[in-house]
Design a protein around this motif. Structure first.
Motif, mmCIF file in Angstrom:
data_model
loop_
_atom_site.group_PDB
_atom_site.id
_atom_site.type_symbol
_atom_site.label_atom_id
_atom_site.label_comp_id
_atom_site.label_asym_id
_atom_site.label_seq_id
_atom_site.Cartn_x
_atom_site.Cartn_y
_atom_site.Cartn_z
ATOM 1 N N VAL A 190 0.449 8.356 -8.472
ATOM 2 C CA VAL A 190 -0.545 7.578 -7.771
ATOM 3 C C VAL A 190 -1.800 8.153 -7.684
ATOM 4 O O VAL A 190 -1.843 9.295 -7.502
ATOM 5 C CB VAL A 190 -0.133 7.217 -6.272
ATOM 6 C CG1 VAL A 190 -0.948 6.376 -5.343
ATOM 7 C CG2 VAL A 190 1.213 6.367 -6.257
ATOM 8 N N TYR A 232 -6.709 4.207 -5.270
ATOM 9 C CA TYR A 232 -6.821 3.930 -4.281
ATOM 10 C C TYR A 232 -8.247 4.487 -3.923
ATOM 11 O O TYR A 232 -8.451 5.799 -3.899
ATOM 12 C CB TYR A 232 -5.826 4.300 -3.058
ATOM 13 C CG TYR A 232 -4.365 3.730 -3.236
ATOM 14 C CD1 TYR A 232 -4.162 2.790 -2.126
ATOM 15 C CD2 TYR A 232 -3.567 3.962 -4.228
ATOM 16 C CE1 TYR A 232 -2.925 2.185 -2.376
ATOM 17 C CE2 TYR A 232 -2.124 3.377 -4.309
ATOM 18 C CZ TYR A 232 -2.188 2.255 -3.228
ATOM 19 O OH TYR A 232 -0.854 1.797 -3.447
ATOM 20 N N THR A 245 0.688 -1.205 -0.026
ATOM 21 C CA THR A 245 -0.004 -0.008 -0.105
ATOM 22 C C THR A 245 0.972 1.466 0.110
ATOM 23 O O THR A 245 1.822 1.364 0.780
ATOM 24 C CB THR A 245 -1.009 -0.013 1.226
ATOM 25 O OG1 THR A 245 -1.705 -1.204 1.333
ATOM 26 C CG2 THR A 245 -1.889 1.149 1.012
ATOM 27 N N ASN A 246 0.425 2.251 -0.662
ATOM 28 C CA ASN A 246 1.157 3.454 -0.791
ATOM 29 C C ASN A 246 1.116 3.987 0.720
ATOM 30 O O ASN A 246 0.463 3.960 1.347
ATOM 31 C CB ASN A 246 0.541 4.528 -1.705
ATOM 32 C CG ASN A 246 0.934 5.807 -1.665
ATOM 33 O OD1 ASN A 246 0.643 6.597 -0.742
ATOM 34 N ND2 ASN A 246 1.686 6.092 -2.648
ATOM 35 N N CYS A 247 2.489 4.533 1.017
ATOM 36 C CA CYS A 247 2.670 4.937 2.275
ATOM 37 C C CYS A 247 1.755 6.129 2.530
ATOM 38 O O CYS A 247 1.411 6.297 3.922
ATOM 39 C CB CYS A 247 4.413 5.295 2.473
ATOM 40 S SG CYS A 247 4.928 6.716 1.485
ATOM 41 N N TRP A 294 -0.228 15.928 -1.869
ATOM 42 C CA TRP A 294 -1.264 15.342 -2.951
ATOM 43 C C TRP A 294 -1.777 16.557 -3.820
ATOM 44 O O TRP A 294 -2.067 17.720 -3.104
ATOM 45 C CB TRP A 294 -2.136 14.485 -2.220
ATOM 46 C CG TRP A 294 -1.585 13.426 -1.731
ATOM 47 C CD1 TRP A 294 -1.167 13.164 -0.511
ATOM 48 C CD2 TRP A 294 -1.481 12.160 -2.217
ATOM 49 N NE1 TRP A 294 -0.843 11.940 -0.254
ATOM 50 C CE2 TRP A 294 -1.124 10.960 -1.509
ATOM 51 C CE3 TRP A 294 -2.164 11.493 -3.560
ATOM 52 C CZ2 TRP A 294 -1.019 9.785 -1.813
ATOM 53 C CZ3 TRP A 294 -2.162 10.129 -3.804
ATOM 54 C CH2 TRP A 294 -1.390 9.300 -2.946
#
Length: 192
Positions: free
Chosen positions: A88, A46, A13-15, A69
């Motif tokens: 992502v 996600y 899973t992306n941190c 983000w």
């Protein structure tokens, strides 16, 4: 619904997503992305949802902004927020607050999506999702938005799932309805 210890199954899973899910008690990482990570595949995105009533969308959005983000899309109704960072894609689905993980999992259209984690330590999954993973044949779980569900059939066929039974079931449901009932169903198309 089954609940299983995640162990190392969610290590891919992306941190940033991992930190977000662990930081907020009511944020759930759910859907096909969870299934993909468990099976050592890279998720397309996600999907994050809210459970219980004590959620704060703005706090989650601030967390993402502070973590650099980029907000790439906002649904005009405020029901979907798409963020991107270093290739992502993360989506906050804010259509409604779910009563719990079981309520959330039962809201998905296809069994292939019925995977979730609230804390990155436990995986919650419907029996139908496990059956789909073993047999490769998806089943219909919920037909809340038939237009969107029909649009998603091809996506899951391309992922290698057999969707013939889903198509048959959708046609049977629609055939049993009168036109007024069909019009009451969600005809919205959401971005997937």
């Amino acid at each position: 619904m089954f609940s299983l210890k995640a162990g190392n199954r969610l290590k891919g899973t992306n941190c940033g997503v991992r930190r977000l899910v662990c930081e907020f008690d009511n944020v759930v990482f759910a859907g096909g992305g969870v299934r993909n990570i468990i099976h050592n595949e890279m998720p397309e995105d996600y999907d994050l949802f809210f459970i219980e009533n004590n959620y704060n969308l703005e706090s989650v959005r601030k967390f993402l902004d502070d973590d650099h983000w980029v907000n790439a899309f906002v649904c005009p109704k405020g029901e979907l927020f798409t963020y991107k960072k270093e290739g992502v894609k993360l989506q906050i689905i804010n259509k409604r607050v779910y009563e719990g993980v079981n309520d959330l999992l039962r809201s998905f259209d296809f069994s292939a999506c019925c995977w979730a984690t609230v804390d990155m330590c436990t995986i919650h999954v419907l029996r139908s999702a496990i059956r789909t993973q073993v047999t490769g044949s998806a089943s219909l779980v919920n037909l809340e938005y038939p237009v969107a569900t029909i649009n998603r059939i091809g996506k899951y066929q391309r992922k290698g799932f057999y969707m013939g039974d889903v198509i048959k079931e959708i046609l049977e449901i629609i055939a049993m309805m009168n036109y007024t009932e069909y019009l009451k169903m969600g005809t919205e198309i959401y971005i997937d």
